[in-house]
Scaffold this motif. Structure first.
Motif, PDB file in Angstrom:
ATOM      1  N   ARG A  10     -21.355 106.375  42.039  1.00  0.00           N
ATOM      2  CA  ARG A  10     -22.187 107.576  42.127  1.00  0.00           C
ATOM      3  C   ARG A  10     -23.381 107.552  41.187  1.00  0.00           C
ATOM      4  N   ASP A  11     -23.606 106.402  40.507  1.00  0.00           N
ATOM      5  CA  ASP A  11     -24.781 106.205  39.641  1.00  0.00           C
ATOM      6  C   ASP A  11     -24.878 107.308  38.581  1.00  0.00           C
ATOM      7  N   ALA A  12     -23.790 107.509  37.865  1.00  0.00           N
ATOM      8  CA  ALA A  12     -23.771 108.521  36.808  1.00  0.00           C
ATOM      9  C   ALA A  12     -24.379 107.941  35.536  1.00  0.00           C
ATOM     10  N   PHE A  13     -25.138 108.765  34.830  1.00  0.00           N
ATOM     11  CA  PHE A  13     -25.729 108.351  33.565  1.00  0.00           C
ATOM     12  C   PHE A  13     -24.659 108.346  32.471  1.00  0.00           C
ATOM     13  N   LYS A  14     -24.737 107.333  31.609  1.00  0.00           N
ATOM     14  CA  LYS A  14     -23.781 107.249  30.513  1.00  0.00           C
ATOM     15  C   LYS A  14     -24.192 108.088  29.322  1.00  0.00           C
ATOM     16  N   GLN A  15     -25.465 108.454  29.263  1.00  0.00           N
ATOM     17  CA  GLN A  15     -25.973 109.260  28.157  1.00  0.00           C
ATOM     18  C   GLN A  15     -26.820 110.384  28.717  1.00  0.00           C
ATOM     19  N   GLY A  16     -26.987 111.428  27.888  1.00  0.00           N
ATOM     20  CA  GLY A  16     -27.785 112.559  28.317  1.00  0.00           C
ATOM     21  C   GLY A  16     -27.019 113.491  29.248  1.00  0.00           C
ATOM     22  N   LEU A  17     -27.739 114.478  29.764  1.00  0.00           N
ATOM     23  CA  LEU A  17     -27.134 115.435  30.674  1.00  0.00           C
ATOM     24  C   LEU A  17     -27.063 114.837  32.071  1.00  0.00           C
ATOM     25  N   CYS A  18     -25.873 114.882  32.655  1.00  0.00           N
ATOM     26  CA  CYS A  18     -25.660 114.312  33.986  1.00  0.00           C
ATOM     27  C   CYS A  18     -24.586 115.150  34.691  1.00  0.00           C
ATOM     28  N   PRO A  19     -24.943 115.926  35.708  1.00  0.00           N
ATOM     29  CA  PRO A  19     -23.931 116.722  36.425  1.00  0.00           C
ATOM     30  C   PRO A  19     -22.865 115.857  37.094  1.00  0.00           C
ATOM     31  N   THR A  20     -23.243 114.667  37.567  1.00  0.00           N
ATOM     32  CA  THR A  20     -22.270 113.792  38.224  1.00  0.00           C
ATOM     33  C   THR A  20     -21.211 113.331  37.233  1.00  0.00           C
ATOM     34  N   ARG A  21     -21.655 112.898  36.047  1.00  0.00           N
ATOM     35  CA  ARG A  21     -20.690 112.454  35.033  1.00  0.00           C
ATOM     36  C   ARG A  21     -19.787 113.605  34.586  1.00  0.00           C
ATOM     37  N   ARG A  22     -20.368 114.787  34.468  1.00  0.00           N
ATOM     38  CA  ARG A  22     -19.556 115.944  34.075  1.00  0.00           C
ATOM     39  C   ARG A  22     -18.507 116.256  35.141  1.00  0.00           C
ATOM     40  N   ASP A  23     -18.893 116.193  36.427  1.00  0.00           N
ATOM     41  CA  ASP A  23     -17.942 116.454  37.504  1.00  0.00           C
ATOM     42  C   ASP A  23     -16.803 115.437  37.486  1.00  0.00           C
ATOM     43  N   LEU A  24     -17.146 114.153  37.278  1.00  0.00           N
ATOM     44  CA  LEU A  24     -16.106 113.122  37.248  1.00  0.00           C
ATOM     45  C   LEU A  24     -15.157 113.313  36.069  1.00  0.00           C
ATOM     46  N   TYR A  25     -15.704 113.659  34.919  1.00  0.00           N
ATOM     47  CA  TYR A  25     -14.840 113.865  33.755  1.00  0.00           C
ATOM     48  C   TYR A  25     -13.987 115.127  33.913  1.00  0.00           C
ATOM     49  N   GLU A  26     -14.486 116.139  34.610  1.00  0.00           N
ATOM     50  CA  GLU A  26     -13.653 117.311  34.883  1.00  0.00           C
ATOM     51  C   GLU A  26     -12.483 116.936  35.797  1.00  0.00           C
ATOM     52  N   GLN A  27     -12.769 116.120  36.816  1.00  0.00           N
ATOM     53  CA  GLN A  27     -11.688 115.653  37.677  1.00  0.00           C
ATOM     54  C   GLN A  27     -10.684 114.804  36.899  1.00  0.00           C
ATOM     55  N   CYS A  28     -11.200 113.962  36.013  1.00  0.00           N
ATOM     56  CA  CYS A  28     -10.311 113.128  35.199  1.00  0.00           C
ATOM     57  C   CYS A  28      -9.430 113.990  34.290  1.00  0.00           C
ATOM     58  N   PHE A  29     -10.023 115.025  33.702  1.00  0.00           N
ATOM     59  CA  PHE A  29      -9.246 115.910  32.830  1.00  0.00           C
ATOM     60  C   PHE A  29      -8.206 116.681  33.639  1.00  0.00           C
ATOM     61  N   ASP A  30      -8.556 117.113  34.850  1.00  0.00           N
ATOM     62  CA  ASP A  30      -7.580 117.791  35.702  1.00  0.00           C
ATOM     63  C   ASP A  30      -6.417 116.863  36.054  1.00  0.00           C
ATOM     64  N   GLU A  31      -6.730 115.582  36.303  1.00  0.00           N
ATOM     65  CA  GLU A  31      -5.666 114.623  36.600  1.00  0.00           C
ATOM     66  C   GLU A  31      -4.758 114.422  35.386  1.00  0.00           C
ATOM     67  N   LEU A  32      -5.353 114.391  34.200  1.00  0.00           N
ATOM     68  CA  LEU A  32      -4.538 114.288  32.985  1.00  0.00           C
ATOM     69  C   LEU A  32      -3.659 115.526  32.809  1.00  0.00           C
ATOM     70  N   VAL A  33      -4.219 116.687  33.110  1.00  0.00           N
ATOM     71  CA  VAL A  33      -3.421 117.917  33.044  1.00  0.00           C
ATOM     72  C   VAL A  33      -2.267 117.852  34.026  1.00  0.00           C
ATOM     73  N   ARG A  34      -2.533 117.338  35.230  1.00  0.00           N
ATOM     74  CA  ARG A  34      -1.467 117.211  36.240  1.00  0.00           C
ATOM     75  C   ARG A  34      -0.370 116.277  35.759  1.00  0.00           C
ATOM     76  N   GLN A  35      -0.762 115.123  35.203  1.00  0.00           N
ATOM     77  CA  GLN A  35       0.231 114.168  34.736  1.00  0.00           C
ATOM     78  C   GLN A  35       1.066 114.747  33.606  1.00  0.00           C
ATOM     79  N   VAL A  36       0.406 115.460  32.691  1.00  0.00           N
ATOM     80  CA  VAL A  36       1.147 116.061  31.577  1.00  0.00           C
ATOM     81  C   VAL A  36       2.057 117.178  32.078  1.00  0.00           C
TER      82      VAL A  36
END
Length: 287
Positions: free
Chosen positions: A136-162
């Motif tokens: 999805r060509d997410a930026f590694k630095q700076g403000l990036c809505p795509t990276r934020r969306d992916l990290y929110e999904q990742c955090f939700d998956e961690l919440v599910r696993q826990v």
């Protein structure tokens, strides 16, 4: 049993060939959060009601005239493991609500997976996150809505696993997640309000600038008129000054001529007076 997976190796939805409604299901939504298979909303509600009825047990209705030697009906006791599983699923539904997919007139419901997790799930989640970041060509630095969306999904998956492993820990982690989202939402609202305030101030300054520019143009016009009047008055003053100077020079010249004339007349009269005196003194000296 053979299981087919989508072409994307990181897709979290699995489908079985013997599923009769497999061909009629909508295409899956790629997400880092692991979901179960799609289920029609009507079928889901029916299964939920049946499960709820089974969990609560059948209601015992005692007859009005009970036989003397009747056998009592013992309600079904839910096993502890099944009760814990149902509780974990309810907690998962509260933490991560099921999502609905509208496909024409049908509504599909997809719940979060409550399957047990292991160490390989974390490695799989990491690989999925890196793959999605590249895809999805997410930026590694700076403000990036795509990276934020992916990290929110990742955090939700961690919440599910826990939450699958320990429901109480999952609830606490979901509370932390909600607090973070609330803080971010507050910052977004503050940013939007500041932008609105800045826009209002810029519009006010623009309107004031237009009024000030009109006032400046009016003052410049008045200044031009006053400068032209000043030039006219200065020219009149110079003319009057030159005229007055010429008149003074003429009067001075006239006075000087009169003085010269009077001095010349006085000198002539003085000469005549001396001649008369010398003529009068001459006979007296002769006698």
């Amino acid at each position: 049993m053979q299981v087919n997976v989508f072409q994307n190796p990181y897709c979290v939805i699995e489908r079985k060939p013997e599923d009769k409604i497999h061909r009629n299901k909508p295409p899956p939504i790629v997400s880092l959060l692991k979901y179960e298979n799609l289920v029609l909303k009507d079928q889901k509600d029916k299964d939920f009601k049946e499960a709820k009825r089974d969990n609560k047990g059948k209601k015992l209705v005692e007859p009005l005239h009970r036989p003397r030697y009747s056998i009592p009906v013992i309600p079904r006791i839910k096993p502890p493991l099944e009760e814990n599983k149902q509780r974990a699923e309810d907690i998962l539904d509260d933490i991560l609500p099921p999502r609905e997919i509208v496909d024409g007139k049908r509504v599909w419901v997809q719940r979060v997976s409550s399957a047990p997790v292991g160490p390989h799930e974390v490695a799989r989640l990491k690989d999925q996150l890196e793959f999605q970041m590249l895809q999805r060509d997410a930026f590694k630095q700076g403000l990036c809505p795509t990276r934020r969306d992916l990290y929110e999904q990742c955090f939700d998956e961690l919440v599910r696993q826990v939450a699958v492993t320990c429901a109480e820990r999952g609830l606490l982690l979901a509370r932390v997640r909600n607090e973070i989202r609330t803080t971010i939402t507050a910052y977004q609202a503050l940013y939007e309000s500041s932008i609105g305030f800045g826009m209002r101030k810029s519009l006010e300054s623009a309107s004031k600038k237009a009024a000030l520019e009109a006032m400046v143009a009016k003052l410049e016009e008045e200044n031009t008129q006053l400068e032209s009047e000043l030039k006219e008055k200065s020219a009149q003053y110079e003319a009057e000054l030159n005229k007055t100077k010429d008149m003074q020079d003429a009067a001075q010249k006239t006075r000087e001529e009169e003085i010269c004339f009077l001095m010349k007349g006085n000198h002539d009269i003085k000469d005549q007076y001396e001649d008369i005196i010398s003529q009068c003194m001459a006979p007296a000296a002769a006698s």
